[in-house]
Scaffold this motif. Sequence first.
Motif, PDB file in Angstrom:
ATOM      1  N   LYS A  15       0.837  -1.209   0.000  1.00 36.24           N
ATOM      2  CA  LYS A  15       0.000   0.000   0.000  1.00 36.24           C
ATOM      3  C   LYS A  15       0.866   1.251   0.000  1.00 36.24           C
ATOM      4  CE  LYS A  15      -3.732   2.319   2.528  1.00 36.24           C
ATOM      5  NZ  LYS A  15      -4.634   2.245   3.713  1.00 36.24           N
ATOM      6  N   SER A  16       1.911   1.246   0.814  1.00 32.81           N
ATOM      7  CA  SER A  16       2.820   2.387   0.859  1.00 32.81           C
ATOM      8  C   SER A  16       3.566   2.547  -0.460  1.00 32.81           C
ATOM      9  CB  SER A  16       3.819   2.197   2.012  1.00 32.81           C
ATOM     10  OG  SER A  16       4.733   3.253   2.076  1.00 32.81           O
ATOM     11  N   LEU A  17       3.941   1.415  -1.077  1.00 33.83           N
ATOM     12  CA  LEU A  17       4.635   1.457  -2.370  1.00 33.83           C
ATOM     13  C   LEU A  17       3.729   2.057  -3.440  1.00 33.83           C
ATOM     14  CD1 LEU A  17       7.372   0.412  -3.691  1.00 33.83           C
ATOM     15  CD2 LEU A  17       5.986  -1.487  -4.549  1.00 33.83           C
ATOM     16  N   GLU A  18       2.442   1.720  -3.403  1.00 31.32           N
ATOM     17  CA  GLU A  18       1.522   2.246  -4.417  1.00 31.32           C
ATOM     18  C   GLU A  18       1.330   3.749  -4.259  1.00 31.32           C
ATOM     19  OE1 GLU A  18      -2.805   1.493  -6.463  1.00 31.32           O
ATOM     20  OE2 GLU A  18      -2.584   1.078  -4.330  1.00 31.32           O
ATOM     21  N   ALA A  20       3.532   5.856  -3.309  1.00 30.45           N
ATOM     22  CA  ALA A  20       4.712   6.460  -3.930  1.00 30.45           C
ATOM     23  C   ALA A  20       4.624   6.397  -5.445  1.00 30.45           C
ATOM     24  CB  ALA A  20       5.968   5.756  -3.432  1.00 30.45           C
ATOM     25  N   SER A  21       4.161   5.286  -5.971  1.00 26.66           N
ATOM     26  CA  SER A  21       4.102   5.106  -7.417  1.00 26.66           C
ATOM     27  C   SER A  21       3.014   5.965  -8.049  1.00 26.66           C
ATOM     28  CB  SER A  21       3.870   3.630  -7.749  1.00 26.66           C
ATOM     29  OG  SER A  21       3.937   3.408  -9.136  1.00 26.66           O
ATOM     30  N   SER A  22       1.848   5.978  -7.470  1.00 24.22           N
ATOM     31  CA  SER A  22       0.723   6.707  -8.060  1.00 24.22           C
ATOM     32  C   SER A  22       0.918   8.216  -8.000  1.00 24.22           C
ATOM     33  CB  SER A  22      -0.586   6.323  -7.358  1.00 24.22           C
ATOM     34  OG  SER A  22      -0.518   6.648  -5.981  1.00 24.22           O
ATOM     35  N   THR A  23       1.759   8.696  -7.072  1.00 25.36           N
ATOM     36  CA  THR A  23       2.035  10.130  -6.975  1.00 25.36           C
ATOM     37  C   THR A  23       3.311  10.519  -7.715  1.00 25.36           C
ATOM     38  OG1 THR A  23       3.178   9.799  -4.859  1.00 25.36           O
ATOM     39  CG2 THR A  23       0.832  10.362  -4.775  1.00 25.36           C
ATOM     40  N   GLY A  24       3.977   9.531  -8.315  1.00 29.33           N
ATOM     41  CA  GLY A  24       5.200   9.815  -9.060  1.00 29.33           C
ATOM     42  C   GLY A  24       6.384  10.176  -8.194  1.00 29.33           C
ATOM     43  N   ASP A  25       6.363   9.769  -6.931  1.00 30.43           N
ATOM     44  CA  ASP A  25       7.432  10.103  -5.986  1.00 30.43           C
ATOM     45  C   ASP A  25       8.501   9.013  -6.023  1.00 30.43           C
ATOM     46  OD1 ASP A  25       9.065  10.806  -3.892  1.00 30.43           O
ATOM     47  OD2 ASP A  25       7.428  11.208  -2.484  1.00 30.43           O
ATOM     48  N   SER A  26       9.474   9.173  -6.907  1.00 28.60           N
ATOM     49  CA  SER A  26      10.482   8.128  -7.062  1.00 28.60           C
ATOM     50  C   SER A  26      11.365   7.990  -5.835  1.00 28.60           C
ATOM     51  CB  SER A  26      11.345   8.408  -8.298  1.00 28.60           C
ATOM     52  OG  SER A  26      12.007   9.649  -8.183  1.00 28.60           O
ATOM     53  N   THR A  27      11.618   9.086  -5.141  1.00 25.75           N
ATOM     54  CA  THR A  27      12.444   9.011  -3.931  1.00 25.75           C
ATOM     55  C   THR A  27      11.777   8.148  -2.877  1.00 25.75           C
ATOM     56  OG1 THR A  27      13.381  11.203  -4.356  1.00 25.75           O
ATOM     57  CG2 THR A  27      13.545  10.356  -2.104  1.00 25.75           C
ATOM     58  N   SER A  28      10.481   8.355  -2.678  1.00 30.02           N
ATOM     59  CA  SER A  28       9.739   7.529  -1.725  1.00 30.02           C
ATOM     60  C   SER A  28       9.685   6.078  -2.187  1.00 30.02           C
ATOM     61  CB  SER A  28       8.320   8.071  -1.554  1.00 30.02           C
ATOM     62  OG  SER A  28       7.555   7.221  -0.716  1.00 30.02           O
ATOM     63  N   PHE A  29       9.491   5.869  -3.485  1.00 28.39           N
ATOM     64  CA  PHE A  29       9.437   4.513  -4.039  1.00 28.39           C
ATOM     65  C   PHE A  29      10.730   3.761  -3.727  1.00 28.39           C
ATOM     66  CE2 PHE A  29       9.846   1.368  -7.442  1.00 28.39           C
ATOM     67  CZ  PHE A  29       8.566   0.826  -7.517  1.00 28.39           C
ATOM     68  N   ARG A  78       0.352   1.707 -11.232  1.00 26.18           N
ATOM     69  CA  ARG A  78      -0.659   1.973 -10.205  1.00 26.18           C
ATOM     70  C   ARG A  78      -1.583   0.760 -10.077  1.00 26.18           C
ATOM     71  NH1 ARG A  78      -2.075   7.150 -11.297  1.00 26.18           N
ATOM     72  NH2 ARG A  78      -0.163   7.278 -12.513  1.00 26.18           N
ATOM     73  N   ASP A  79      -2.625   0.899  -9.274  1.00 25.35           N
ATOM     74  CA  ASP A  79      -3.623  -0.167  -9.055  1.00 25.35           C
ATOM     75  C   ASP A  79      -2.979  -1.436  -8.497  1.00 25.35           C
ATOM     76  OD1 ASP A  79      -5.589   1.504 -10.202  1.00 25.35           O
ATOM     77  OD2 ASP A  79      -5.071   0.801 -12.207  1.00 25.35           O
ATOM     78  N   PHE A  80      -2.078  -1.273  -7.533  1.00 29.79           N
ATOM     79  CA  PHE A  80      -1.410  -2.427  -6.934  1.00 29.79           C
ATOM     80  C   PHE A  80      -2.408  -3.239  -6.116  1.00 29.79           C
ATOM     81  CE2 PHE A  80       3.175  -0.572  -6.667  1.00 29.79           C
ATOM     82  CZ  PHE A  80       3.071  -0.113  -7.969  1.00 29.79           C
ATOM     83  N   LYS A  81      -2.468  -4.531  -6.392  1.00 24.75           N
ATOM     84  CA  LYS A  81      -3.368  -5.419  -5.652  1.00 24.75           C
ATOM     85  C   LYS A  81      -2.613  -6.681  -5.261  1.00 24.75           C
ATOM     86  CE  LYS A  81      -7.753  -3.946  -7.753  1.00 24.75           C
ATOM     87  NZ  LYS A  81      -7.178  -2.779  -8.447  1.00 24.75           N
ATOM     88  N   LEU A  82      -2.614  -6.977  -3.987  1.00 26.84           N
ATOM     89  CA  LEU A  82      -1.934  -8.163  -3.486  1.00 26.84           C
ATOM     90  C   LEU A  82      -2.582  -9.414  -4.056  1.00 26.84           C
ATOM     91  CD1 LEU A  82       0.421  -8.750  -1.515  1.00 26.84           C
ATOM     92  CD2 LEU A  82      -1.307  -9.053   0.274  1.00 26.84           C
ATOM     93  N   ASP A  83      -1.755 -10.363  -4.466  1.00 24.48           N
ATOM     94  CA  ASP A  83      -2.250 -11.607  -5.068  1.00 24.48           C
ATOM     95  C   ASP A  83      -2.452 -12.634  -3.957  1.00 24.48           C
ATOM     96  OD1 ASP A  83      -2.769 -13.857  -6.564  1.00 24.48           O
ATOM     97  OD2 ASP A  83      -1.238 -13.421  -8.065  1.00 24.48           O
TER      98      ASP A  83
END
Length: 576
Positions: A15-18, A20-29, A78-83
């Motif tokens: 959830k935290s990774l998403e 970062a990804s959805s906001t385009g924050d590469s440093t956080s990613f 985006r749209d990260f969903k745990l498998d």
Amino acid sequence: MASEHLHAISADWLKSLEVASSTGDSTSFVSHFLSDGWLRDLLCFSWNFRSLSGLDKIHRFLSEVVDGKPRFEHSGLRDFKLDDHTANAPSPFKLPGPQGIEGVQGAFTFTSTKPAALGRGFFRLTQDADGKWKALTLFTDMQDLIGHEESSSDQHGLYEGRKITWEEDVEAKFRAIEADPTVLIVGGGQSGLMSAARLGRLGIRALVVEKNARVGDSWRQRTTFPKYMPKGKLANFLDSYAVDQELCVWLSSSIASTPVYNASSARWTVEVQHGDRKVIIHPKHLVLATGSGSPRIPTWNGMEEFQGALYHSDFHRDAEQSRGKRVVIVGAGNASADICEDFVAHGATEVTMVQRSATCVISSTTAEKIIFKVPFPDGTPIEELDFRYNSMPKAFVLQLQVSGGTEHVKMFDKELHDSLRKVGFRLTWESSPGSGEVGLEGFVFNRQASGTMLDVGCSKLIVEGRVKIKQGQDISHFEKDGITFKDGSKLSADVIVLATGNEPIMKTARGLLGDEITDQLSPPEVLGLDSEGEFNQVYRPSGHPGLWFASGSFEFSRPSSKHLALQILARELGLA
């Protein structure tokens, strides 16, 4: 850990990774990785295969500008969903070896914006010094381009709305492919056939040309292996696979002259010898799936004077005709071992293996226990196993091997190795001097397994003296009745087999494509690892437009053929 706890750790991190990804924050990613963590990306952040280690390298890669935006923002994952519903749902892991690396692993799905695609990821999380869960490895893998997903439908009987049978439909499809193939695949082994099947499922016309008279002959003509799947059974499977996947294959066919690429039309002109006629075709893409390379045959003085049978191991067919004869096999790898067993089983009077350099030996029992069963446990769907296996960066695997993994594996074969040394057989686990003990994986990644012996019985014959060992780095010359070495020693022989390996794939390519095209390719080899730990050119851009290489074992070619098909599809759609 309980499954609920594993799920919670995975879900919180993802959830935290998403965010970062959805906001385009590469440093956080990037902060979600360990300081020495790995990102392996296949086609999601670039139209290539990349493996990067360390926060700085990962951040620089994601910050590169593409179409005016940082690569990370441009791709838009985006749209990260745990498998939670496959064999790769969150679970504990412990990497084999003495390092004791363990944590939580699992898969997830996502989408990307440019291109619009479906993706799947795999993570391995461990705790850092502060107890925070961070990625040891993160794998991002393109699965399908949205709107152009791989078809999985098969039709049988009469086709609704069209009163034709399956046979008639396939014949019509073949006529369309032969009239205007988008892709020409040279070679009908497992890599060529799987690539054709993947392309077909994406609606791309692919024609395969195969030099042999029957699909699977490249396996039928090999040595019979004493333990694993029989060569004939595997050959028959490939034959049936071509039928089942409705692949258009021209048998007894080969490239008749050097292909020519027209940059203006972005098409090749290829002359194919198809049976007794020559056909000119103009594909957009040319895929070389020509196998492991032509036989490497060293030359020594006097070879033409030898009066017995002399041939390369690729042409070994039947040891029965050598019953009662003295046999010498030059080479001490897998091919040599299999052929030695064949000669002993068929009553050769004397069998001698000439070992010119040290060999990496692992028993089949240890390989099954440590190498095969760990990534490929029974009962798990093969697609899930391939995905999990593919998620591990190859360079990281070699790091683990050098830092203790190989030493751990060697313990299981200590008695075998000690017995081999006592009879003068030399052992090594370095694929090149100074590389560290990379073990079997290093030889496979860097040398196409040249210099290895996956022992299925030959070592026992060596230890018992039924296969003799001759150290022979310095062959002087051949004579009419055998081989003489520079120290003056001699081996008498009625049969000499050169188990001396195969030439690099690029040498085969040069013979097919000519110097002008081949000199444009960089790096100068197809297999072997690049500086990041990815195979140099196989299943990825070759450096020349419309030219691709497909090669490798079944477990490598299964997922990689899909990646090749996606890259070609993207080019056909104007996306890459």
